[in-house]
Design an enzyme around this catalytic site. Structure first.
Site, mmCIF file in Angstrom:
data_model
loop_
_atom_site.group_PDB
_atom_site.id
_atom_site.type_symbol
_atom_site.label_atom_id
_atom_site.label_comp_id
_atom_site.label_asym_id
_atom_site.label_seq_id
_atom_site.Cartn_x
_atom_site.Cartn_y
_atom_site.Cartn_z
ATOM 1 N N TYR A 246 -9.861 5.675 6.540
ATOM 2 C CA TYR A 246 -10.136 6.057 7.933
ATOM 3 C C TYR A 246 -11.169 7.177 7.872
ATOM 4 C CZ TYR A 246 -5.869 3.594 9.462
ATOM 5 O OH TYR A 246 -4.909 2.642 9.732
ATOM 6 N N PRO B 76 -5.847 1.123 18.242
ATOM 7 C CA PRO B 76 -5.494 0.581 16.928
ATOM 8 C C PRO B 76 -5.457 1.587 15.772
ATOM 9 C CG PRO B 76 -7.717 -0.073 17.542
ATOM 10 C CD PRO B 76 -7.147 0.624 18.730
ATOM 11 N N TYR C 290 3.123 6.873 9.887
ATOM 12 C CA TYR C 290 2.317 5.715 9.494
ATOM 13 C C TYR C 290 3.208 4.587 8.960
ATOM 14 C CZ TYR C 290 -1.845 3.146 8.127
ATOM 15 O OH TYR C 290 -2.836 2.185 8.039
ATOM 16 N N LYS D 105 -0.299 0.543 15.047
ATOM 17 C CA LYS D 105 1.058 0.556 15.598
ATOM 18 C C LYS D 105 1.359 -0.576 16.578
ATOM 19 C CE LYS D 105 2.797 3.826 13.351
ATOM 20 N NZ LYS D 105 2.856 3.022 12.137
ATOM 21 N N HIS E 288 0.847 -1.200 0.000
ATOM 22 C CA HIS E 288 0.000 0.000 0.000
ATOM 23 C C HIS E 288 0.878 1.244 0.000
ATOM 24 C CE1 HIS E 288 -4.245 -1.427 1.347
ATOM 25 N NE2 HIS E 288 -3.784 -2.073 0.307
HETATM 26 C C1 PHB Z 1 -6.953 -3.981 10.318
HETATM 27 O O1 PHB Z 1 -6.898 -4.276 9.118
HETATM 28 O O2 PHB Z 1 -7.395 -4.782 11.151
HETATM 29 C C2 PHB Z 1 -6.494 -2.642 10.761
HETATM 30 C C3 PHB Z 1 -5.894 -1.790 9.849
HETATM 31 C C4 PHB Z 1 -5.490 -0.537 10.236
HETATM 32 C C5 PHB Z 1 -5.678 -0.125 11.545
HETATM 33 C C6 PHB Z 1 -6.256 -0.975 12.478
HETATM 34 C C7 PHB Z 1 -6.675 -2.248 12.076
HETATM 35 O O3 PHB Z 1 -5.287 1.116 11.915
#
Ligand code: PHB
Ligand code: APR
Length: 389
Positions: A200, A292, A384, A296, A72
């Site tokens: 997000y 989450p 990130y 991280k 990504h």
């Molecule tokens: C996930 O794919 O479970 C996931 C991805 C990004 C995040 C948290 C969880 O920030």
């Protein structure tokens, strides 16, 4: 029994550490409280920073990851009906990869089988004794029979609820914590992801995240009150709520289907200092937790593993204690940076029960700065993809 390093906990931290040490001929025994199947059934996040990808390669366990992972080059953020991307590749010429933590753990167990290193499953009542002496011991029970292992060092890789952190006396240990007033309700569904990169979403109904594992496996989350239960959320209610939190152009493309996993996780920031007490070293979730948002958790565990494996290798190869003496300080310096990013992105994207009109305006101004300001985007991108070790 005697070994060089006892590793308490057979999650990703303990397994990766064991693998890196084994490559240098350092003997480890892993004590895991659960069964292997139980550990491999846990669904966790799935974004790997370059640092972790490189550690997997260094540990010789990257073959399947390199074949199956999805690179990504950026991520998307939405608010109201706006959607914008933060392109890591363009901004800082770096990327992350999508590869589930469960797959990382499976590859590490397979590699441990191949080298024939000892793992004890269903090890109950683990106790760490005399960690502040030069001759620590670890005791545990299997099927009611007690065993004792003498060792040089103990790596406490037993997660947030483990025994290792609590072995450090309260007079030495300092804990820092923030519990967020909401959780994430997550589902896994065998449906094509709505978007090829993560989204997000900040919305007036609360946060949402569109993530994925592969072209026919999606992972979605919505922010929910901590009083909610999984049983109280039907799949239909979940899909409706998710759609209501996304820009219309995305919401109308969501492919729904039955959930194959559904769970609620609370959000917490937590750090325990120091990460070393005598011959006991904490690593990963045993020492720190992040919310989450920003993915991280596993990646910060990986940077601890990097510092600790290097320190132990330096000790065994050169009788040099400099690495083990500086481990706690080195690891914590990076941990706090990851804590800050996770806390900041959580604050940026969620609705808080006590948010005032002013707070909402500030949140919006900050998202707009991320939308339009390249310097802000660069800061986000650097954090990130993961700060250097
Ligand atoms: C996930 O794919 O479970 C996931 C991805 C990004 C995040 C948290 C969880 O920030
Ligand atoms: N004795 C032996 N094993 C234990 C004990 C104990 N007293 N307590 C816990 N364990 C085991 C758990 O069963 C688990 O398998 O320790 C392991 C810890 O694994 P994780 O919780 O996964 O922690 P860690 O390996 O540090 O992984 C980092 O990154 O994405 C985040 O939280 C996520 O698990 C993830 C973490």
């Amino acid at each position: 029994m005697r070994t060089q390093v006892v590793i308490v906990g057979g999650g990703p931290s303990g397994l990766l550490l064991g693998q890196l040490l084994a490559l240098k001929g350092i003997e480890t025994v892993i004590l895991e409280r659960k069964t292997r199947d139980y550990v491999l059934s846990r669904i966790r996040a799935g974004i790997l920073e370059t640092g972790l990808v490189n550690l997997m390669r260094k540990a010789g366990v990257a073959e399947r990851m390199d074949r199956e992972c999805i690179v990504h080059d950026g991520t998307y953020i939405s608010y109201e009906n706006e959607l914008f991307s933060i392109n890591f590749k363009e901004l800082i010429d770096q990327s992350v990869v999508v590869y589930g933590q469960t797959e990382v753990t499976r590859d590490l167990y397979d590699a441990r089988d191949q080298i024939g290193a000892k793992t004890v499953f269903e090890a109950e009542g683990v106790q760490i004794l005399d960690a502040d002496s030069n001759a620590p011991l670890v005791t545990y029970c299997v099927n009611g029979v007690q065993y004792t292992i003498a060792c040089d060092f103990i790596a406490g890789c037993d997660g947030f609820r483990g025994v290792s952190r609590k072995t450090i006396p309260e007079t030495v240990r300092q804990e820092f914590e923030k519990v967020f007033p909401f959780g994430w309700l997550g589902i896994l569904s065998e449906t094509p992801p709505v978007h090829d990169e993560l989204i997000y979403a900040n919305s007036e109904r609360g946060f949402a995240l569109c993530s994925l594992r592969n072209e026919n496996l999606s992972r979605y989350y919505v922010q929910c009150p901590l009083t909610d239960t999984v049983e109280g959320w039907s799949d239909d209610a979940f899909w409706d709520e998710l759609r209501s939190r996304l820009p219309q152009s995305i919401a109308e493309k969501i492919v729904t289907g039955p959930s194959i996993e559904k769970s609620i996780a609370p959000l917490r920031s937590f750090v325990s200092e120091p990460m070393r007490w005598g011959r006991l070293f904490l690593c990963g979730d045993a020492a720190h937790i992040v919310p989450p948002t920003g993915a991280k958790g596993l990646n910060t565990a990986a940077s601890d593993v990097h510092y600790l494996s290097e320190a132990l290798i330096q000790y065994y190869e050169h009788s040099d204690e400099q690495g083990i003496d500086s481990y706690s300080e080195m690891a914590l310096a990076r941990v706090w940076k990851a804590e800050r990013f996770s806390w900041a992105t959580t604050n940026l994207l969620h609705r808080f029960p006590d948010q005032s009109g002013f707070d909402l305006k500030m949140q919006r101004a900050e998202i707009e700065s991320l939308h339009h300001n390249k310097a802000a985007q660069k800061w986000f991108a650097q954090n990130y993809v993961g700060l250097p070790y």
